[in-house]
Design an enzyme around this catalytic site. Structure first.
Site, PDB file in Angstrom:
ATOM      1  N   GLY A  71      38.887  54.597  41.269  1.00 51.99           N
ATOM      2  CA  GLY A  71      38.266  55.426  42.291  1.00 51.99           C
ATOM      3  C   GLY A  71      38.257  54.755  43.660  1.00 51.99           C
ATOM      4  O   GLY A  71      38.498  55.396  44.686  1.00 51.99           O
ATOM      5  N   SER A  72      38.009  53.452  43.687  1.00 51.42           N
ATOM      6  CA  SER A  72      37.922  52.751  44.966  1.00 51.42           C
ATOM      7  C   SER A  72      39.247  52.832  45.712  1.00 51.42           C
ATOM      8  O   SER A  72      39.291  53.131  46.908  1.00 51.42           O
ATOM      9  CB  SER A  72      37.542  51.282  44.751  1.00 51.42           C
ATOM     10  OG  SER A  72      36.278  51.194  44.128  1.00 51.42           O
ATOM     11  N   GLN A 180      32.111  60.947  40.120  1.00 53.32           N
ATOM     12  CA  GLN A 180      31.004  61.246  39.205  1.00 53.32           C
ATOM     13  C   GLN A 180      31.052  62.678  38.667  1.00 53.32           C
ATOM     14  O   GLN A 180      30.306  63.018  37.751  1.00 53.32           O
ATOM     15  CB  GLN A 180      29.655  61.025  39.911  1.00 53.32           C
ATOM     16  CG  GLN A 180      29.347  59.566  40.199  1.00 53.32           C
ATOM     17  CD  GLN A 180      29.015  58.764  38.949  1.00 53.32           C
ATOM     18  OE1 GLN A 180      28.520  59.304  37.948  1.00 53.32           O
ATOM     19  NE2 GLN A 180      29.277  57.471  38.986  1.00 53.32           N
ATOM     20  N   SER A 200      38.273  58.592  38.657  1.00 54.58           N
ATOM     21  CA  SER A 200      38.349  57.287  38.006  1.00 54.58           C
ATOM     22  C   SER A 200      38.159  57.464  36.507  1.00 54.58           C
ATOM     23  O   SER A 200      37.167  58.054  36.063  1.00 54.58           O
ATOM     24  CB  SER A 200      37.254  56.380  38.567  1.00 54.58           C
ATOM     25  OG  SER A 200      37.247  55.164  37.855  1.00 54.58           O
ATOM     26  N   HIS A 202      37.369  55.468  34.020  1.00 57.90           N
ATOM     27  CA  HIS A 202      36.303  54.820  33.238  1.00 57.90           C
ATOM     28  C   HIS A 202      34.947  55.510  33.398  1.00 57.90           C
ATOM     29  O   HIS A 202      33.985  55.148  32.737  1.00 57.90           O
ATOM     30  CB  HIS A 202      36.217  53.315  33.550  1.00 57.90           C
ATOM     31  CG  HIS A 202      35.581  52.947  34.848  1.00 57.90           C
ATOM     32  ND1 HIS A 202      34.265  52.530  34.929  1.00 57.90           N
ATOM     33  CD2 HIS A 202      36.055  52.896  36.109  1.00 57.90           C
ATOM     34  CE1 HIS A 202      33.981  52.228  36.195  1.00 57.90           C
ATOM     35  NE2 HIS A 202      35.051  52.447  36.934  1.00 57.90           N
ATOM     36  N   THR A 238      54.646  48.599  38.924  1.00 53.66           N
ATOM     37  CA  THR A 238      54.925  49.204  37.619  1.00 53.66           C
ATOM     38  C   THR A 238      53.683  49.930  37.126  1.00 53.66           C
ATOM     39  O   THR A 238      52.578  49.382  37.168  1.00 53.66           O
ATOM     40  CB  THR A 238      55.367  48.116  36.616  1.00 53.66           C
ATOM     41  OG1 THR A 238      56.502  47.457  37.174  1.00 53.66           O
ATOM     42  CG2 THR A 238      55.718  48.708  35.270  1.00 53.66           C
ATOM     43  N   CYS A 325      26.790  48.256  41.960  1.00 53.95           N
ATOM     44  CA  CYS A 325      27.330  47.453  43.056  1.00 53.95           C
ATOM     45  C   CYS A 325      26.224  46.836  43.891  1.00 53.95           C
ATOM     46  O   CYS A 325      26.418  45.818  44.539  1.00 53.95           O
ATOM     47  CB  CYS A 325      28.213  48.304  43.943  1.00 53.95           C
ATOM     48  SG  CYS A 325      29.195  49.470  43.027  1.00 53.95           S
TER      49      CYS A 325
HETATM   50  C1  LIG Z   1      32.442  54.299  40.191  1.00 55.29           C
HETATM   51  C2  LIG Z   1      32.607  55.017  41.477  1.00 55.29           C
HETATM   52  C3  LIG Z   1      33.634  54.691  42.373  1.00 55.29           C
HETATM   53  C4  LIG Z   1      34.559  53.534  42.128  1.00 55.29           C
HETATM   54  O1  LIG Z   1      35.467  53.781  41.096  1.00 55.29           O
HETATM   55  P1  LIG Z   1      36.240  52.506  40.433  1.00 55.29           P
HETATM   56  O2  LIG Z   1      37.224  53.144  39.515  1.00 55.29           O
HETATM   57  O3  LIG Z   1      35.209  51.715  39.727  1.00 55.29           O
HETATM   58  O4  LIG Z   1      36.899  51.798  41.557  1.00 55.29           O
HETATM   59  C5  LIG Z   1      33.754  55.416  43.523  1.00 55.29           C
HETATM   60  N1  LIG Z   1      32.912  56.427  43.798  1.00 55.29           N
HETATM   61  C6  LIG Z   1      31.924  56.786  42.973  1.00 55.29           C
HETATM   62  C7  LIG Z   1      31.044  57.926  43.320  1.00 55.29           C
HETATM   63  C8  LIG Z   1      31.732  56.098  41.788  1.00 55.29           C
HETATM   64  O5  LIG Z   1      30.727  56.429  40.972  1.00 55.29           O
END
Ligand SMILES: *Cc1c(COP(=O)(O)O)cnc(C)c1O
Length: 396
Positions: A71-72, A180, A200, A202, A238, A325
């Site tokens: 996500g980042s 989210q 994201s 995970h 890759t 975080c």
């Molecule tokens: C967890 C999260 C991210 C970051 O995602 P990662 O895959 O951990 O880099 C970004 N935005 C929100 C709202 C998140 O909850």
């Protein structure tokens, strides 16, 4: 002692489906999709299929999906690309909110140093903003609106569809951090009028270190990792095929079961909220109605969130005081401060984020543990003593 994991907004356990989907790409299907031989081409087919499956869940075209490391990275790439697109036309203004994830906020802070101007819309005490407020903030030189779909700490679901309509009308690119939301509530990039969207894996039971950016066809994307021609020349390296396969499988599973999961979670969530609100001088953070099915976020006056977390952990309950975080720093969460909570109240926060594998028994255990731990901490708290003696006013 059984562990009760209620920190699913930080990360989730991988589902069996996602693990099963990724395993072949760690073992027999190990080819590089850029290779011309059969082993490589089988891997390429898997990549194409995952892209198509993810596109289907989001209602876009496969070629509008770019895989990232999470996500980042998707947030960084979307915001920086849209900012650069604007700058080419002399537009260097961005609209966002005060309670975005740090992947968005820190990118915006950097852009401010590089000469962009950012309007951070203040958030109401219910953890929401309105489309009208976004409309009022848009200027002739606005290049981008970036507003999250759902907040990771207080769980509020923002009026993204209306905000998207406002941006469409104004001709401004609209990005939403939907990390989210996707896999948890219905998201449709067409109906929601979204131009760019971050996800994201995970956060919906896929692997860590993999995500995607949806970017509407016609919007130029900048590359930030130079090298090979992967991801239509927009993201070298890759491909993480195993991760991508887990993401596609996890997303499909989440979308197929979305309403059943949501119904179960809403019931557990509401039992938790009602139970925890019985604690004196407690408060629910974030609007009760426009809320993710799995999110509970409470403040308890007179205690420190860190103490609460450690004592709950000792009882096998894994929760959070906000965003993963920010924990580790003693600053209260920027999200709770954005909602207007005083520092001393924001310190006593607790986020419980559920998953489908939580049970009624988990809720019972939590509803026994939290009041006991809060009472214990208040008993030792000089602040609570002053509050009880009336030497300082209760804030909630
Ligand atoms: C967890 C999260 C991210 C970051 O995602 P990662 O895959 O951990 O880099 C970004 N935005 C929100 C709202 C998140 O909850």
């Amino acid at each position: 002692m059984k562990t009760i994991y209620v920190d699913n907004a930080a990360t989730t356990a991988m589902s069996d489906t996602a693990i099963k989907a990724m395993t072949p790409y760690l073992k027999e299907v190990y080819g590089n999709p850029s290779s011309l031989h059969t082993v490589g081409q089988v891997a390429k087919e898997a990549l194409d299929k995952a892209r198509a499956d993810i596109a289907k869940c989001l209602n876009c075209e496969a070629r509008e999906i770019y895989f990232t490391s999470g996500g980042s990275e998707a947030d960084n790439q979307a915001i920086r690309s849209a900012a650069a697109n604007g700058a080419r036309k002399g537009k260097k203004h961005i609209v966002s909110t005060a309670f975005e994830h740090h992947a968005v906020l820190h990118t915006l802070k950097k852009l401010e140093k590089e000469g962009y101007e950012v309007t951070y819309l203040p958030v109401h005490s219910d953890g929401l903003i309105t489309a009208e407020e976004v409309a009022a903030a848009i200027r002739p030189d606005t290049a981008l609106v970036t507003v999250m779909y759902a907040n990771n700490e207080v769980g509020t679901v923002l009026p993204v569809r209306e905000i998207g309509a406002v941006c469409k009308k104004a001709g401004v690119t609209f990005h939403t951090d939907a990390v989210q939301a996707v896999g948890h509530i219905p998201v449709d990039v067409q109906a929601d009028n979204v131009d760019m969207l971050s996800i994201s894996a995970h956060k919906f039971h896929g692997a860590k270190g993999v995500g995607a950016l949806y970017c509407r066809r016609g919007i130029p994307l900048n590359t930030f990792i130079e090298g090979g021609a992967q991801e239509r020349n927009k993201r070298a390296g890759t491909e993480n095929i195993a991760g991508v396969a887990s993401m596609a499988a996890a997303l499909k599973e989440a979308c197929d079961n979305m309403s059943a999961n949501a119904n179960k979670l809403i019931k557990l969530r509401d039992e938790l909220i009602d139970g925890l609100l019985k604690i004196p001088h407690s408060k629910l953070n974030g609007d009760r109605k426009n809320r993710l099915p799995a999110n509970v976020n409470m403040c308890f006056e007179g205690i420190e969130g860190e103490g609460l977390l450690l004592l709950l952990d000792a009882r096998g309950i894994c929760a959070s005081s906000g965003s993963a975080c920010t924990s580790g720093s003693l600053d209260p969460s920027h999200v709770l401060l954005a909602l207007g909570l005083p520092h001393e109240v924001a310190h006593g926060s607790l986020r419980l984020s559920l998953s489908e594998s939580n049970t009624e028994q988990d809720v019972k255990t939590i509803l026994k543990a939290v009041p006991e731990v809060v009472a214990y901490l208040r008993n030792m708290s000089p602040v609570w003593e002053e509050l009880e003696k009336g030497e300082r006013p209760h804030l909630i």
